[in-house]
Structure formats: structure tokens, C-alpha cells
Design a protein around this motif. Structure first.
Motif, PDB file in Angstrom:
ATOM      1  N   TYR A  29     -60.477   5.299 -45.016  1.00 25.84           N
ATOM      2  CA  TYR A  29     -60.355   6.225 -43.881  1.00 25.84           C
ATOM      3  C   TYR A  29     -59.066   5.967 -43.110  1.00 25.84           C
ATOM      4  O   TYR A  29     -58.611   4.830 -43.008  1.00 25.84           O
ATOM      5  N   GLY A  30     -58.510   7.034 -42.543  1.00 25.63           N
ATOM      6  CA  GLY A  30     -57.342   6.910 -41.676  1.00 25.63           C
ATOM      7  C   GLY A  30     -56.102   6.419 -42.397  1.00 25.63           C
ATOM      8  O   GLY A  30     -55.373   5.578 -41.879  1.00 25.63           O
ATOM      9  N   LYS A  31     -55.863   6.952 -43.585  1.00 26.58           N
ATOM     10  CA  LYS A  31     -54.734   6.460 -44.365  1.00 26.58           C
ATOM     11  C   LYS A  31     -53.424   6.592 -43.591  1.00 26.58           C
ATOM     12  O   LYS A  31     -53.243   7.503 -42.783  1.00 26.58           O
ATOM     13  N   ILE A  32     -52.535   5.641 -43.864  1.00 30.93           N
ATOM     14  CA  ILE A  32     -51.251   5.598 -43.168  1.00 30.93           C
ATOM     15  C   ILE A  32     -50.107   5.421 -44.151  1.00 30.93           C
ATOM     16  O   ILE A  32     -50.289   4.954 -45.272  1.00 30.93           O
ATOM     17  N   HIS A  33     -48.934   5.764 -43.690  1.00 32.98           N
ATOM     18  CA  HIS A  33     -47.701   5.428 -44.384  1.00 32.98           C
ATOM     19  C   HIS A  33     -46.926   4.532 -43.431  1.00 32.98           C
ATOM     20  O   HIS A  33     -46.481   4.979 -42.376  1.00 32.98           O
ATOM     21  N   TYR A  34     -46.828   3.250 -43.747  1.00 33.52           N
ATOM     22  CA  TYR A  34     -46.167   2.309 -42.857  1.00 33.52           C
ATOM     23  C   TYR A  34     -44.748   2.046 -43.317  1.00 33.52           C
ATOM     24  O   TYR A  34     -44.515   1.801 -44.497  1.00 33.52           O
ATOM     25  N   ASP A  35     -43.821   2.099 -42.393  1.00 32.26           N
ATOM     26  CA  ASP A  35     -42.414   1.820 -42.679  1.00 32.26           C
ATOM     27  C   ASP A  35     -41.949   0.720 -41.735  1.00 32.26           C
ATOM     28  O   ASP A  35     -41.735   0.951 -40.545  1.00 32.26           O
ATOM     29  N   LYS A  36     -41.804  -0.475 -42.271  1.00 34.55           N
ATOM     30  CA  LYS A  36     -41.413  -1.624 -41.445  1.00 34.55           C
ATOM     31  C   LYS A  36     -39.964  -1.549 -40.971  1.00 34.55           C
ATOM     32  O   LYS A  36     -39.558  -2.306 -40.101  1.00 34.55           O
ATOM     33  N   ASN A  37     -39.194  -0.627 -41.519  1.00 38.03           N
ATOM     34  CA  ASN A  37     -37.784  -0.516 -41.156  1.00 38.03           C
ATOM     35  C   ASN A  37     -37.522   0.364 -39.933  1.00 38.03           C
ATOM     36  O   ASN A  37     -36.392   0.445 -39.474  1.00 38.03           O
ATOM     37  N   LEU A  38     -38.550   1.018 -39.427  1.00 31.88           N
ATOM     38  CA  LEU A  38     -38.370   1.847 -38.236  1.00 31.88           C
ATOM     39  C   LEU A  38     -38.168   0.941 -37.023  1.00 31.88           C
ATOM     40  O   LEU A  38     -38.783  -0.115 -36.911  1.00 31.88           O
ATOM     41  N   SER A  39     -37.317   1.366 -36.101  1.00 31.88           N
ATOM     42  CA  SER A  39     -36.978   0.502 -34.970  1.00 31.88           C
ATOM     43  C   SER A  39     -38.066   0.437 -33.907  1.00 31.88           C
ATOM     44  O   SER A  39     -38.188  -0.561 -33.198  1.00 31.88           O
ATOM     45  N   PHE A  40     -38.879   1.468 -33.765  1.00 34.47           N
ATOM     46  CA  PHE A  40     -39.924   1.487 -32.738  1.00 34.47           C
ATOM     47  C   PHE A  40     -41.234   1.035 -33.369  1.00 34.47           C
ATOM     48  O   PHE A  40     -41.838   1.766 -34.148  1.00 34.47           O
ATOM     49  N   GLN A  41     -41.651  -0.184 -33.050  1.00 39.32           N
ATOM     50  CA  GLN A  41     -42.844  -0.794 -33.638  1.00 39.32           C
ATOM     51  C   GLN A  41     -43.709  -1.377 -32.527  1.00 39.32           C
ATOM     52  O   GLN A  41     -43.209  -1.731 -31.458  1.00 39.32           O
ATOM     53  N   PRO A  42     -45.013  -1.548 -32.768  1.00 36.11           N
ATOM     54  CA  PRO A  42     -45.869  -2.201 -31.772  1.00 36.11           C
ATOM     55  C   PRO A  42     -45.453  -3.660 -31.573  1.00 36.11           C
ATOM     56  O   PRO A  42     -45.003  -4.322 -32.510  1.00 36.11           O
ATOM     57  N   ASP A  43     -45.633  -4.148 -30.368  1.00 32.60           N
ATOM     58  CA  ASP A  43     -45.381  -5.544 -30.059  1.00 32.60           C
ATOM     59  C   ASP A  43     -46.602  -6.337 -30.512  1.00 32.60           C
ATOM     60  O   ASP A  43     -47.706  -6.149 -29.988  1.00 32.60           O
TER      61      ASP A  43
END
Length: 174
Positions: A29-43
Motif C-alpha cells: 500500500y502507498g507505493k512511492i518513488h524515492y529519489d535520494k538525490n533531491l535537495s528537499f528531504q525530511p530531517d
């Protein structure tokens, strides 16, 4: 001609690999596409206290869309490296969405099919999501205690539960 074919094949393969979807915390459920290279990320050092106001019965992939979005939120935070202990999520259900809280037997009696949300609710409960039902809606819909999935806690009213959670530091996710 072979060069063009292999060039297109490699381009397609790279595009497909770049668009991987996953469910790192709530399987299925709630599939995502995660991109660790994006500059705006959760702390990853912060605690995230979020509340979802669930008041409609719109669906996504067969389940309540707002429950599905909670799964997506959990998956996004997990993929970003936020520790599970730093994530506190609540769901406040009222109005037309109340059917998500029914047992399969009660749901089938009312809608002639198994509750499609049962497995997702179980997964969210196992992930520590606080699941609240509006007592006013429960009374208005004449839902008996034995018709409710035990994962849900009945509160006096969503009208009170939401501001109480906000006063405890929860942010409402639009």
C-alpha cells in the motif's frame, strides 16, 4: 539498425530503473518513488506528528484514499531514513468514511462484499498509527461495538479529536 535498437533498449531500461516503486514500511500500500538525490528531504532527526482527517469514502486502488495516503506517508518517511520512533500518525475517521472501520462481516452485511480496507487497517495499526472513530458518526450510523474492527478507538467526536490532537502538536495533513 542494431545500434539504434540497442540504444533505444538502453534508454528504456534506464527510464524503467529510474522509476522504481516500493513500499518500504507498509507492504502492498502507498507505493512511492524515492529519489535520494533531491535537495528537499525530511530531517531524520525531527519527530513527525501528523493527523489525517478522513471524512470521505473515495478510493485508490480499492481502498480508502486517505488510508492509502497514510501508508504512502509512512513509506516516504521510511525511505528518507526517518526512524520509525520519530513518526507519530493518527487517523480520525468520520462521515462517509466510517465504513473503513467495519469488520468484514458487518461490511458484507451492509455492502455485500468484504471490507477492502481490512488488511490496510491491520498494517497501519501494526505500524503504530492511532486509529480514531467519531462517536457521533458511529451513533448516527447505528454501528454496534461488535461491528467495529477492534483496531479502532471510538472518541466523543471528530470535532473534538482533531483540535485535541492539534493541541498535542499534531499537524493536519491536507
Amino acid at each position: 539498425m542494431k545500434t539504434i535498437f540497442w540504444g533505444l533498449f538502453l534508454l528504456l531500461a534506464q527510464t524503467t530503473m529510474a522509476q522504481e516503486w516500493s513500499n518500504p514500511r507498509i507492504e502492498g500500500y502507498g507505493k512511492i518513488h524515492y529519489d535520494k538525490n533531491l535537495s528537499f528531504q525530511p530531517d531524520v532527526k525531527k519527530t513527525y506528528k501528523l493527523v489525517f482527517n478522513i471524512d470521505n469514502d473515495a478510493e485508490k486502488t480499492g481502498v480508502n484514499i486517505r488510508l492509502w495516503k497514510i501508508a504512502r506517508e509512512l513509506n516516504l518517511l521510511k525511505a528518507a531514513g526517518v526512524p520509525d520512533k520519530n513518526v507519530q500518525i493518527a487517523a480520525v475517521v468520520h462521515g462517509k468514511a466510517i465504513a473503513v472501520s467495519l469488520t468484514d462481516k458487518a461490511y458484507e452485511k451492509r455492502y455485500q462484499k468484504k471490507n477492502p480496507n481490512t488488511e490496510l487497517v491491520k498494517a497501519l495499526d501494526n505500524a503504530g498509527v492511532k486509529l480514531y472513530l467519531c462517536g457521533q458518526t458511529v451513533a448516527g450510523m447505528k454501528i454496534e461495538q461488535d461491528e467495529m474492527n477492534p483496531a479502532w478507538e471510538v472518541t466523543l467526536s471528530a470535532l473534538l479529536t482533531l483540535p485535541i490532537l492539534e493541541s498535542e502538536g499534531y499537524l493536519i495533513v491536507p
